[in-house]
Design an enzyme around this catalytic site. Structure first.
Site, short mmCIF file in Angstrom:
data_model
loop_
_atom_site.label_atom_id
_atom_site.label_comp_id
_atom_site.label_asym_id
_atom_site.label_seq_id
_atom_site.Cartn_x
_atom_site.Cartn_y
_atom_site.Cartn_z
N ASP A 1 43.79 33.01 34.01
CA ASP A 1 42.89 32.94 32.37
C ASP A 1 43.03 31.27 32.29
O ASP A 1 42.63 31.47 31.49
CB ASP A 1 44.14 32.93 31.65
CG ASP A 1 43.82 34.38 30.96
OD1 ASP A 1 42.91 35.93 32.21
OD2 ASP A 1 44.40 35.72 31.33
N THR B 1 52.98 47.41 36.81
CA THR B 1 53.55 48.17 37.66
C THR B 1 54.53 46.51 38.60
O THR B 1 55.05 46.16 39.04
CB THR B 1 53.08 48.44 38.27
OG1 THR B 1 52.01 47.82 39.83
CG2 THR B 1 52.97 49.85 38.20
N ARG C 1 47.52 41.67 40.41
CA ARG C 1 48.47 42.02 39.96
C ARG C 1 48.31 43.46 38.81
O ARG C 1 48.17 43.12 37.71
CB ARG C 1 49.80 40.83 39.31
CG ARG C 1 51.44 41.21 39.77
CD ARG C 1 51.80 40.44 39.98
NE ARG C 1 51.69 39.61 37.92
CZ ARG C 1 52.84 39.07 37.53
NH1 ARG C 1 54.17 38.99 38.46
NH2 ARG C 1 52.75 38.87 36.25
N ASP D 1 49.22 32.08 32.64
CA ASP D 1 48.24 33.03 33.57
C ASP D 1 47.61 31.67 33.98
O ASP D 1 46.91 31.57 32.90
CB ASP D 1 47.55 34.07 32.76
CG ASP D 1 46.95 34.96 33.32
OD1 ASP D 1 46.27 34.21 34.44
OD2 ASP D 1 47.17 36.11 33.46
#
Ligand code: PRP
Ligand code: URA
Length: 207
Positions: A201, A107, A103, A198
């Protein structure tokens, strides 16, 4: 589209530990694998059975065996990889495809970079990604699978936002969604709230 929330107490307990920001990468990965196995048990519940003649040590019987479509587990890279091992423990003969999408940080649109699937399009696809946020990545991945000829697709996520569920159900009403939790929403950077941060991560220790 069917939305299935697998809110088994064991799943919810493990997910709560994953959400905690103090949980280590090692523990996070281990719990994701365990939850994936528990969720896989429900996702495969409707796989059809056939009955084969066998003989137990005591008598012949018609024994149930899995008859249905073969399975291909397809992680959306990177974070979807964390759900593969748990599923493969349940379905060791499954094939594994890969879809590379990330992603864009600004944006929030998915950027495609890799696609590799087995040839047999009749297989049941279990598409894995722990996070269903805006739904952009999952919708793109499903579109690519359909364009390639895959027809039977289930989406397995850990945590989703209502926006992500809406996007998938509107763009791909034929795809059943399996979640451990439907969370509250998204923040201004399109991260799921309360979520777990995340996922990529946290699985790979890259932050
Ligand atoms: C995360 C996550 C999903 C996507 C969800 O991946 O694993 O693929 O974002 O967001 P969306 O529903 O708004 O599309 P990310 O882009 O962080 O890539 P990574 O797994 O490689 O870290
Ligand atoms: N991707 C993640 O890993 N987490 C989110 O909350 C949203 C997108």
């Amino acid at each position: 589209m069917a939305l299935n929330i697998i809110d088994h107490p064991l799943v919810l307990h493990k997910l709560s530990i994953m959400r905690d920001k103090e949980t280590s990468t090692m523990k996070f990965r281990e719990l994701l694998q365990e939850i994936s196995m528990l969720m896989g048990y429900e996702i495969t519940r409707d796989i059809p059975l056939t009955y084969e003649d066998i003989e137990t040590p005591l008598m012949p019987m018609k024994a149930p065996k899995i008859a249905g479509k073969k399975v291909v587990v397809v992680p959306i890279l990177r974070a979807g990889l964390g759900m593969v091992d748990g599923l493969m423990k349940l379905i060791p003969a499954a094939r594994v495809g890969h879809i590379g999408l990330y992603r864009d940080e600004v944006t929030c649109q998915p950027v495609f970079y890799y696609y590799k699937m087995p040839a047999n399009k009749e297989r049941l696809v279990i598409l894995t990604d722990p996070m269903l946020a805006t739904g952009g990545s999952a919708c793109d991945a499903i579109s690519r699978l359909k364009k390639d000829g895959f027809k039977y697709i289930k989406l397995m996520c850990l945590v989703a936002s209502p926006q992500g569920v809406k996007a998938v159900s509107e763009q791909h009403p034929d795809v059943d969604i399996y979640l451990a939790s439907l969370d509250e929403g998204l923040n201004e950077r399109n991260y799921i709230l309360p979520g777990l941060g995340d996922a990529g991560d946290r699985i790979f220790g890259t932050k």
